[in-house]
Design an enzyme around this catalytic site. Structure first.
Site, PDB file in Angstrom:
ATOM      1  N   HIS A 160       0.822  -1.231   0.000  1.00  0.00           N
ATOM      2  CA  HIS A 160       0.000   0.000   0.000  1.00  0.00           C
ATOM      3  C   HIS A 160       0.850   1.274   0.000  1.00  0.00           C
ATOM      4  CE1 HIS A 160      -3.638  -2.273   0.479  1.00  0.00           C
ATOM      5  NE2 HIS A 160      -3.300  -2.750   1.666  1.00  0.00           N
ATOM      6  N   ASP A 196      -2.570 -10.577  -2.491  1.00  0.00           N
ATOM      7  CA  ASP A 196      -3.143 -10.128  -1.213  1.00  0.00           C
ATOM      8  C   ASP A 196      -4.639  -9.821  -1.425  1.00  0.00           C
ATOM      9  OD1 ASP A 196      -1.974  -8.685   1.557  1.00  0.00           O
ATOM     10  OD2 ASP A 196      -3.807  -7.745   0.799  1.00  0.00           O
ATOM     11  N   HIS A 198      -6.203  -7.295  -0.481  1.00  0.00           N
ATOM     12  CA  HIS A 198      -6.373  -5.868  -0.772  1.00  0.00           C
ATOM     13  C   HIS A 198      -5.549  -5.461  -1.984  1.00  0.00           C
ATOM     14  CE1 HIS A 198      -7.010  -6.442   3.617  1.00  0.00           C
ATOM     15  NE2 HIS A 198      -8.056  -5.672   3.388  1.00  0.00           N
ATOM     16  N   ASP A 285      -4.315 -13.037   3.421  1.00  0.00           N
ATOM     17  CA  ASP A 285      -5.590 -12.615   4.001  1.00  0.00           C
ATOM     18  C   ASP A 285      -6.750 -13.000   3.074  1.00  0.00           C
ATOM     19  OD1 ASP A 285      -4.607 -10.810   2.176  1.00  0.00           O
ATOM     20  OD2 ASP A 285      -4.805  -9.054   3.465  1.00  0.00           O
TER      21      ASP A 285
END
Lengths: 344, 344
Positions: A160, A196, A198, A285
């Protein structure tokens, strides 16, 4: 497989975080990396390689110098101004506002270089992250020198973090730093596969206008999931980079079948790109039991298959740990992926 | 002078706010407007005019329809999702991120439409602000119909709110809404003079590309003071609006002399523009005793002079209350300004 463990990750240990306005126990905690290390050791996976130190000018190939300078000194500056505990930003430079001028005010610089209020800048955030970047570079160097694969066991995660901002628990973008190193030391084309839950908004932002680094990401629909403002399917790259960015967003609750269908697409397009090296942003995740995510991958059935499919590409591969917040299971999910890769 | 009092301002009453990461008692509180009202009544200042209701399409001349829709329903949506108390945003769309797509996620929309984490979206934020906009429009209508001047006694303030974002305690930009109304009902050229301690970033953003509304602001250097990312001297407008934006930032601690020197410049340039109407964003946080600001204007010596200098421009003038957080003195400072104006 060579494993580079960030021995300094525990320097970054948040007291708490803000999650949608509430003060809660930090999801991104030291135990995450500890559980992965234990799971690897339990099955005697990997040969450990020590972290090597790399100079800042390798990092500033990806992050702006002013950002690096800021986060390096940020927590000490916060303390010198009377701050206590972890530092959080409070005001941001949104559309129509300026980011060309760096304000003198500390709170302003915290906001200039971030995009959320939930990422604690701890006393050791920089030291822990900088050591993590060194681990990613150590792994990249091994791959550049001919290793078939390596795994970077580090936290905090990185995907991120953009060229000049932190957020989503990330300060330095390990995957981007490693990909750039591979480009600078031999690889003509590098692919990054981000699995991931996200979207890897930071990685996308860093390489968005480039045709030498292909970024493919499978993640939750940004309309419903963090980081919300990037990761839509119509983001295909810009300028020379047009066609070199591939987002495959899936709805919350997507089945393993849909997830692997997206992975097939990502891998097919990555093959067309013919990368000399592959960096995998390995977030787990996507696991069915993750406390803040909503995909349904299973430890025994799905993560080995992920590893096998990546191995089948037959490209030198650097795995870098990203998210995964079901702390007890994170180790098994990582081991499943890596042993799946090694089995092929 | 006609006075329009926002009888519904108390609907917006924050429990607390976040100030640089700390949870503190709200600075922007109901008592602010109550003290101003009492101070006006103490000296029997003004003739009270009732708030008139205006339709949404007057507001959407300045704010985007999707923003207005969002903030109208935001707190109810927050409660329906299990939220408690006031709502705060937690993640923002910064440079390189998207604002063209409106995410489904509530936290994402809170961030899309804001730029700080310190502005509490209370249950009554919209109702209180919408009534305030009606007060500003009632005042604008009076001026459009020939009144020499009017004063809009409202809170929350408005000048930090942009076309599609809230922040800095502001949800609807009263000054911009009033200026646009004046343009739409007779005035060819409208000037906005913003004398609040903080830069009116929202007002600037709304009119930045226009040559029919001149914006002049005297405020603290954005490098050291909120809103940090706008308000520098080199922001002169863009496109057709080039030359129609004037920022006069001053250092913290600037003397009344320097402040009035800047006011002379602002007024001289406003005269050149030859406005048919003037809107004054009247913040009195320039006061020497303000708890969060750092200028040194004095109640008896300086605010009357401000009023006199504005009156000397001989342009129909609408005063709108913005900031001022020295609650006990805010009323005297406003009365001093308005009586100064009336004395000429």
């Amino acid at each position: 497989m060579k494993v580079i463990h960030n021995d300094l990750h525990h320097l970054h240990a948040a007291e708490f975080e803000f999650f949608r306005g509430d003060k809660v126990e930090a999801f991104e905690k030291s135990a995450r990396a500890d559980f992965v290390l234990r799971a690897l050791q339990d099955v005697k996976f990997g040969e450990y390689v020590e972290r090597e130190s790399f100079p800042d000018d390798v990092i500033t190939r990806v992050h702006s110098a002013r950002y690096l300078n800021f986060i390096r000194g940020a927590h000490a500056e916060y303390l010198s101004l009377g701050g206590k505990g972890d530092a959080f930003p409070s005001v941001w430079s949104i559309r129509g506002m300026r980011s060309d001028v760096e304000p003198k005010n500390f709170a302003a610089r915290m906001g200039l270089y971030s995009f959320d209020s939930g990422t604690p800048l701890t006393p050791g955030a920089y030291a822990g992250s900088r050591a993590g970047a060194d681990c990613a570079l150590t792994g990249a160097k091994l791959v550049a020198q001919g290793e078939r694969s390596a795994f970077v066991l580090t936290r905090p995660p990185g995907h991120h973090a953009g060229s000049d901002f932190f957020g989503g628990y990330c300060f330095l973008n390990n995957a981007a730093i490693a990909a750039q190193y591979l480009r600078d030391y031999g690889a003509s084309r590098v692919a990054i596969l981000d699995v991931d839950y996200h979207h890897g908004n930071g990685t996308q932002e860093i390489f968005y206008a480039r045709d030498d680094v292909f970024f493919a990401s499978i993640h939750a629909d940004p309309s419903t999931d963090y980081p919300f403002f990037l990761g839509y399917a119509d983001e295909e790259g810009e300028g020379a980079g047009r066609g070199f960015n591939l987002n495959l967003p899936l709805a919350q609750g997507a089945s393993p079948e849909s997830w692997f269908a997206a992975l097939e697409v990502a891998i097919a397009k990555t093959r067309v790109f013919k990368p000399d090296a592959l960096v995998v942003s390995l977030g787990v995740d996507t696991y069915e039991g993750d406390p803040i995510s909503h995909f349904k991958l299973r430890t025994r059935e799905d993560y080995p298959r992920l590893g096998e499919m990546i191995a089948a590409m037959k490209v030198p591969t650097l795995f870098i740990l990203e998210g995964g917040y079901a702390v007890k299971e994170i180790g098994d999910n990582v081991v499943s992926t890596l042993t799946g890769f090694e089995s092929k």
